[in-house]
Design a protein around this motif. Structure first.
Motif, PDB file in Angstrom:
ATOM      1  N   GLY A   7       0.783  -1.231   0.000  1.00  0.00           N
ATOM      2  CA  GLY A   7       0.000   0.000   0.000  1.00  0.00           C
ATOM      3  C   GLY A   7       0.810   1.274   0.000  1.00  0.00           C
ATOM      4  N   ARG A   8       2.132   1.173   0.156  1.00  0.00           N
ATOM      5  CA  ARG A   8       2.942   2.376   0.339  1.00  0.00           C
ATOM      6  C   ARG A   8       2.883   3.329  -0.849  1.00  0.00           C
ATOM      7  NH1 ARG A   8       7.983  -1.101   2.781  1.00  0.00           N
ATOM      8  NH2 ARG A   8       6.959  -1.697   4.738  1.00  0.00           N
ATOM      9  N   LYS A   9       3.056   2.810  -2.067  1.00  0.00           N
ATOM     10  CA  LYS A   9       3.019   3.677  -3.243  1.00  0.00           C
ATOM     11  C   LYS A   9       1.633   4.247  -3.465  1.00  0.00           C
ATOM     12  CE  LYS A   9       6.832   1.723  -5.952  1.00  0.00           C
ATOM     13  NZ  LYS A   9       7.209   1.056  -7.225  1.00  0.00           N
ATOM     14  N   ILE A  10       0.621   3.387  -3.307  1.00  0.00           N
ATOM     15  CA  ILE A  10      -0.760   3.841  -3.516  1.00  0.00           C
ATOM     16  C   ILE A  10      -1.103   4.952  -2.531  1.00  0.00           C
ATOM     17  CG2 ILE A  10      -3.192   3.155  -3.266  1.00  0.00           C
ATOM     18  CD1 ILE A  10      -2.455   0.461  -4.443  1.00  0.00           C
ATOM     19  N   LEU A  11      -0.731   4.775  -1.267  1.00  0.00           N
ATOM     20  CA  LEU A  11      -1.040   5.789  -0.254  1.00  0.00           C
ATOM     21  C   LEU A  11      -0.280   7.087  -0.524  1.00  0.00           C
ATOM     22  CD1 LEU A  11      -1.038   3.457   2.862  1.00  0.00           C
ATOM     23  CD2 LEU A  11      -3.007   4.701   1.977  1.00  0.00           C
ATOM     24  N   PHE A  12       0.964   6.977  -0.958  1.00  0.00           N
ATOM     25  CA  PHE A  12       1.771   8.175  -1.239  1.00  0.00           C
ATOM     26  C   PHE A  12       1.186   8.981  -2.397  1.00  0.00           C
ATOM     27  CE2 PHE A  12       5.278  10.148  -3.657  1.00  0.00           C
ATOM     28  CZ  PHE A  12       5.717  11.057  -2.712  1.00  0.00           C
ATOM     29  N   PHE A  13       0.912   8.300  -3.500  1.00  0.00           N
ATOM     30  CA  PHE A  13       0.389   9.007  -4.676  1.00  0.00           C
ATOM     31  C   PHE A  13      -1.056   9.472  -4.464  1.00  0.00           C
ATOM     32  CE2 PHE A  13       3.873   6.623  -6.792  1.00  0.00           C
ATOM     33  CZ  PHE A  13       4.552   7.718  -7.297  1.00  0.00           C
ATOM     34  N   SER A  14      -1.825   8.694  -3.686  1.00  0.00           N
ATOM     35  CA  SER A  14      -3.192   9.128  -3.369  1.00  0.00           C
ATOM     36  C   SER A  14      -3.171  10.415  -2.576  1.00  0.00           C
ATOM     37  CB  SER A  14      -3.922   8.043  -2.572  1.00  0.00           C
ATOM     38  OG  SER A  14      -4.117   6.877  -3.345  1.00  0.00           O
ATOM     39  N   LEU A  15      -2.231  10.516  -1.622  1.00  0.00           N
ATOM     40  CA  LEU A  15      -2.119  11.733  -0.817  1.00  0.00           C
ATOM     41  C   LEU A  15      -1.793  12.936  -1.698  1.00  0.00           C
ATOM     42  CD1 LEU A  15      -2.113  13.028   1.975  1.00  0.00           C
ATOM     43  CD2 LEU A  15       0.323  12.447   2.155  1.00  0.00           C
ATOM     44  N   ILE A  16      -0.860  12.758  -2.627  1.00  0.00           N
ATOM     45  CA  ILE A  16      -0.493  13.858  -3.531  1.00  0.00           C
ATOM     46  C   ILE A  16      -1.695  14.277  -4.387  1.00  0.00           C
ATOM     47  CG2 ILE A  16       0.905  14.465  -5.543  1.00  0.00           C
ATOM     48  CD1 ILE A  16       3.134  12.741  -4.378  1.00  0.00           C
ATOM     49  N   ILE A  17      -2.399  13.294  -4.933  1.00  0.00           N
ATOM     50  CA  ILE A  17      -3.559  13.595  -5.785  1.00  0.00           C
ATOM     51  C   ILE A  17      -4.652  14.288  -4.988  1.00  0.00           C
ATOM     52  CG2 ILE A  17      -5.451  12.537  -7.085  1.00  0.00           C
ATOM     53  CD1 ILE A  17      -3.418  10.362  -7.928  1.00  0.00           C
ATOM     54  N   PHE A  18      -4.935  13.800  -3.783  1.00  0.00           N
ATOM     55  CA  PHE A  18      -6.007  14.382  -2.969  1.00  0.00           C
ATOM     56  C   PHE A  18      -5.663  15.809  -2.544  1.00  0.00           C
ATOM     57  CE2 PHE A  18      -7.867  10.090  -1.334  1.00  0.00           C
ATOM     58  CZ  PHE A  18      -8.220   9.786  -2.635  1.00  0.00           C
ATOM     59  N   VAL A  19      -4.389  16.030  -2.178  1.00  0.00           N
ATOM     60  CA  VAL A  19      -3.971  17.391  -1.819  1.00  0.00           C
ATOM     61  C   VAL A  19      -4.119  18.303  -3.037  1.00  0.00           C
ATOM     62  CG1 VAL A  19      -1.992  18.836  -1.193  1.00  0.00           C
ATOM     63  CG2 VAL A  19      -2.431  16.707   0.044  1.00  0.00           C
ATOM     64  N   GLY A  20      -3.766  17.790  -4.221  1.00  0.00           N
ATOM     65  CA  GLY A  20      -3.911  18.575  -5.444  1.00  0.00           C
ATOM     66  C   GLY A  20      -5.359  18.919  -5.747  1.00  0.00           C
ATOM     67  N   ILE A  21      -6.253  17.956  -5.547  1.00  0.00           N
ATOM     68  CA  ILE A  21      -7.680  18.206  -5.780  1.00  0.00           C
ATOM     69  C   ILE A  21      -8.186  19.292  -4.838  1.00  0.00           C
ATOM     70  CG2 ILE A  21      -9.993  17.209  -5.563  1.00  0.00           C
ATOM     71  CD1 ILE A  21      -8.779  14.542  -6.502  1.00  0.00           C
ATOM     72  N   TYR A  22      -7.808  19.167  -3.557  1.00  0.00           N
ATOM     73  CA  TYR A  22      -8.276  20.169  -2.590  1.00  0.00           C
ATOM     74  C   TYR A  22      -7.715  21.550  -2.930  1.00  0.00           C
ATOM     75  CZ  TYR A  22      -9.200  22.669   1.688  1.00  0.00           C
ATOM     76  OH  TYR A  22      -9.637  23.598   2.598  1.00  0.00           O
ATOM     77  N   PHE A  23      -6.452  21.616  -3.347  1.00  0.00           N
ATOM     78  CA  PHE A  23      -5.843  22.893  -3.722  1.00  0.00           C
ATOM     79  C   PHE A  23      -6.595  23.536  -4.885  1.00  0.00           C
ATOM     80  CE2 PHE A  23      -2.928  25.311  -6.422  1.00  0.00           C
ATOM     81  CZ  PHE A  23      -2.446  26.241  -5.514  1.00  0.00           C
ATOM     82  N   LEU A  24      -6.934  22.709  -5.877  1.00  0.00           N
ATOM     83  CA  LEU A  24      -7.659  23.240  -7.038  1.00  0.00           C
ATOM     84  C   LEU A  24      -9.009  23.805  -6.637  1.00  0.00           C
ATOM     85  CD1 LEU A  24      -6.868  20.514  -9.728  1.00  0.00           C
ATOM     86  CD2 LEU A  24      -6.026  22.871  -9.676  1.00  0.00           C
ATOM     87  N   VAL A  25      -9.708  23.070  -5.777  1.00  0.00           N
ATOM     88  CA  VAL A  25     -11.044  23.509  -5.360  1.00  0.00           C
ATOM     89  C   VAL A  25     -10.961  24.734  -4.454  1.00  0.00           C
ATOM     90  CG1 VAL A  25     -13.103  22.860  -4.045  1.00  0.00           C
ATOM     91  CG2 VAL A  25     -12.049  21.213  -5.604  1.00  0.00           C
ATOM     92  N   ASP A  26      -9.997  24.715  -3.515  1.00  0.00           N
ATOM     93  CA  ASP A  26      -9.954  25.761  -2.486  1.00  0.00           C
ATOM     94  C   ASP A  26      -9.337  27.069  -2.985  1.00  0.00           C
ATOM     95  OD1 ASP A  26     -10.384  26.756   0.102  1.00  0.00           O
ATOM     96  OD2 ASP A  26      -8.312  26.312   0.663  1.00  0.00           O
ATOM     97  N   TYR A  27      -8.297  26.952  -3.799  1.00  0.00           N
ATOM     98  CA  TYR A  27      -7.550  28.146  -4.168  1.00  0.00           C
ATOM     99  C   TYR A  27      -7.785  28.620  -5.598  1.00  0.00           C
ATOM    100  CZ  TYR A  27      -4.984  27.361   0.161  1.00  0.00           C
ATOM    101  OH  TYR A  27      -4.658  27.191   1.478  1.00  0.00           O
TER     102      TYR A  27
END
Length: 219
Positions: A7-27
């Motif tokens: 799960g390490r790679k999936i969790l790492f890349f998921s975190l990056i993608i989710f942070v990116g999604i939130y950044f796009l929506v919020d900022y």
């Protein structure tokens, strides 16, 4: 509680993608605050669902040469005498365990012994409870032989969602009872084929714990 290496790679890349999604929506949008908070909440929930899927709990394995331990967490969906056509080519007692996405997906050896057969098959992705999933889906078949010559076959089967079967053993390897031999990402199924004289200790609908539940007793 530890996280499984799968799960390490999936969790790492998921975190990056989710942070990116939130950044796009919020900022980068003019969405109201409640929308931003809702998106954040959904992303956090989804991330923790992925996180719990890759949990790898530690526990003591009680070894017994006569016991066949469950290879996975899940629910017993099949108990029957069935023709095993790949290796034994004869009737065996079959026990099938369905693993939902909320189960721990570490796969453990039901018995101790030597791997006599290990083969991967590419295939379809029928739902894991489909009768033909055992023979038509992507799968890995492993046979372990005990020191007394008794052999047990267990088969990892991919489902409609699970398309990443991992196995860590090869023919000739020695395995301990309850030791990890593989992992299936997301919902899936494991079949176990036992001698016909095995005493079955579970019933249809029972919940199993990999490396702890005693599926059967061997003569």
């Amino acid at each position: 509680m530890t996280l499984h290496k799968e799960g390490r790679k999936i969790l790492f890349f998921s975190l990056i993608i989710f942070v990116g999604i939130y950044f796009l929506v919020d900022y980068l949008t003019d969405a109201p605050e409640w929308v931003n908070n809702s998106v954040l909440g959904i992303l956090v929930v989804v991330y923790f669902l992925i996180l719990q899927f890759f949990r790898n709990p530690s526990f003591k394995i009680v070894k017994n040469d006569k016991h066949v331990l469950a290879p996975a967490d899940g629910k017993v969906v099949v108990i029957e005498d069935a023709e095993e056509t790949e290796y034994f080519k004869e009737k065996r007692k079959q026990i099938s365990i369905f693993m939902s996405p909320v189960n721990v997906h570490v796969n453990r050896s039901p018995i101790a012994g030597v791997v006599k057969f290990c083969k991967y098959h590419a295939g379809k992705y029928l739902v894991a409870w489909h009768p033909k999933s055992s023979t038509e889906n992507e799968r890995t078949t492993i046979v372990v032989e005990k020191p007394d010559g008794v052999q047990v076959l267990f088969r990892q089967i991919a489902g409609a969602v699970a398309r990443r079967i991992k196995w860590y053993v090869n023919e000739g390897d020695a395995v301990d009872q309850g030791a990890e031999f593989g992992f299936i990402k997301f919902g899936s199924r494991v079949d176990v084929f036992l001698p016909l004289d095995a005493k079955i200790n579970v019933n249809i609908g029972d919940k199993t714990k990999g490396g702890r539940t005693i599926l059967a007793e061997l003569s």
